[in-house]
Design an enzyme around this catalytic site. Structure first.
Site, PDB file in Angstrom:
ATOM      1  N   HIS A  61       5.584  -6.159   3.998  1.00 60.84           N
ATOM      2  CA  HIS A  61       5.105  -7.395   3.398  1.00 60.84           C
ATOM      3  C   HIS A  61       5.860  -7.732   2.114  1.00 60.84           C
ATOM      4  O   HIS A  61       6.314  -6.840   1.406  1.00 60.84           O
ATOM      5  CB  HIS A  61       3.619  -7.269   3.037  1.00 60.84           C
ATOM      6  N   LYS A  70       5.558  -4.019  -7.828  1.00 60.96           N
ATOM      7  CA  LYS A  70       4.429  -3.166  -7.449  1.00 60.96           C
ATOM      8  C   LYS A  70       4.648  -1.754  -7.965  1.00 60.96           C
ATOM      9  O   LYS A  70       5.777  -1.268  -8.016  1.00 60.96           O
ATOM     10  CB  LYS A  70       4.265  -3.119  -5.927  1.00 60.96           C
ATOM     11  N   TYR A 130      -2.524   0.377  -5.894  1.00 60.78           N
ATOM     12  CA  TYR A 130      -1.304  -0.205  -6.427  1.00 60.78           C
ATOM     13  C   TYR A 130      -1.573  -1.387  -7.339  1.00 60.78           C
ATOM     14  O   TYR A 130      -2.555  -2.100  -7.206  1.00 60.78           O
ATOM     15  CB  TYR A 130      -0.302  -0.563  -5.335  1.00 60.78           C
ATOM     16  N   ASP A 166       1.334  -7.944  11.760  1.00 58.00           N
ATOM     17  CA  ASP A 166       2.547  -7.182  11.462  1.00 58.00           C
ATOM     18  C   ASP A 166       3.426  -7.012  12.698  1.00 58.00           C
ATOM     19  O   ASP A 166       4.652  -6.927  12.578  1.00 58.00           O
ATOM     20  CB  ASP A 166       2.199  -5.829  10.844  1.00 58.00           C
TER      21      ASP A 166
END
Length: 181
Positions: A61, A70, A130, A166
């Site tokens: 992603h 991130k 995260y 996905d």
């Protein structure tokens, strides 16, 4: 904290100092000056937590709008964490970094803007925490097919569990130029 460059220098592996004794352990999960020491000036605005079962693949992603840096760590279990370079003109375009993050090793991965991100779950379950430098924007969300043969990612799992969304993502050679960084 030790900061280690990966095969793509902008993706960093962070190894926090862990202080253990008979009670357990203590570590700093984030300290701004550690990234600033690498000339990375990032302000995190959103924290996320995901739980997944063994053999799950989440990703790959990225967001073309509201691009995100991130910083990931695993609270429970173990994952194979992957970042794919999608920066047009980058000498490492289409290459990836893959490393194991686990509750045991307590390592973290810093993934800058310009990369697609995903992970596979190596343990029975995994809790992945995260930080993101911008807010999730569904209109700007994009993806890359997790099992693209040109990427040749070793997810270190069998019988992958992957969402329909996905599974339907384009391969790298199918991504429109405007959907790259």
């Amino acid at each position: 904290m030790e900061i280690v460059e990966t095969n793509i220098p902008d993706v960093l592996l962070l190894k926090p100092d862990v202080y253990k004794d008979e009670r357990g352990f203590f570590l700093e999960t984030y300290r701004e000056e550690h990234l600033q020491s690498r000339n990375i000036d990032v302000h995190f605005v959103q924290d996320n937590l995901s739980q997944s079962q063994k053999n799950t693949v989440r990703g790959l992603h990225y967001q073309i709008e509201n691009q995100q840096d991130k910083l990931l760590m695993v609270m429970q279990g173990a994952i194979r964490d992957v970042a794919v370079d999608l920066r047009k003109g980058s000498p490492t375009f289409g290459e990836h970094v893959a490393t194991e993050l686990s509750a045991d090793n307590k390592h973290q991965m810093f993934i800058p803007k310009g990369f697609a991100h995903g992970f596979s779950v190596l343990s029975d379950t995994a809790l992945v925490y995260y930080k993101c430098s911008d807010y999730y924007n569904p209109e700007g969300e994009r993806g890359l097919y997790w099992d693209d043969p040109d990427l040749d990612i070793d997810w270190q799992i069998s019988d992958a569990i992957v969402s329909e969304k996905d599974q339907a993502q384009p391969q790298l050679n199918e991504i429109q130029k405007e959907d790259l960084f």
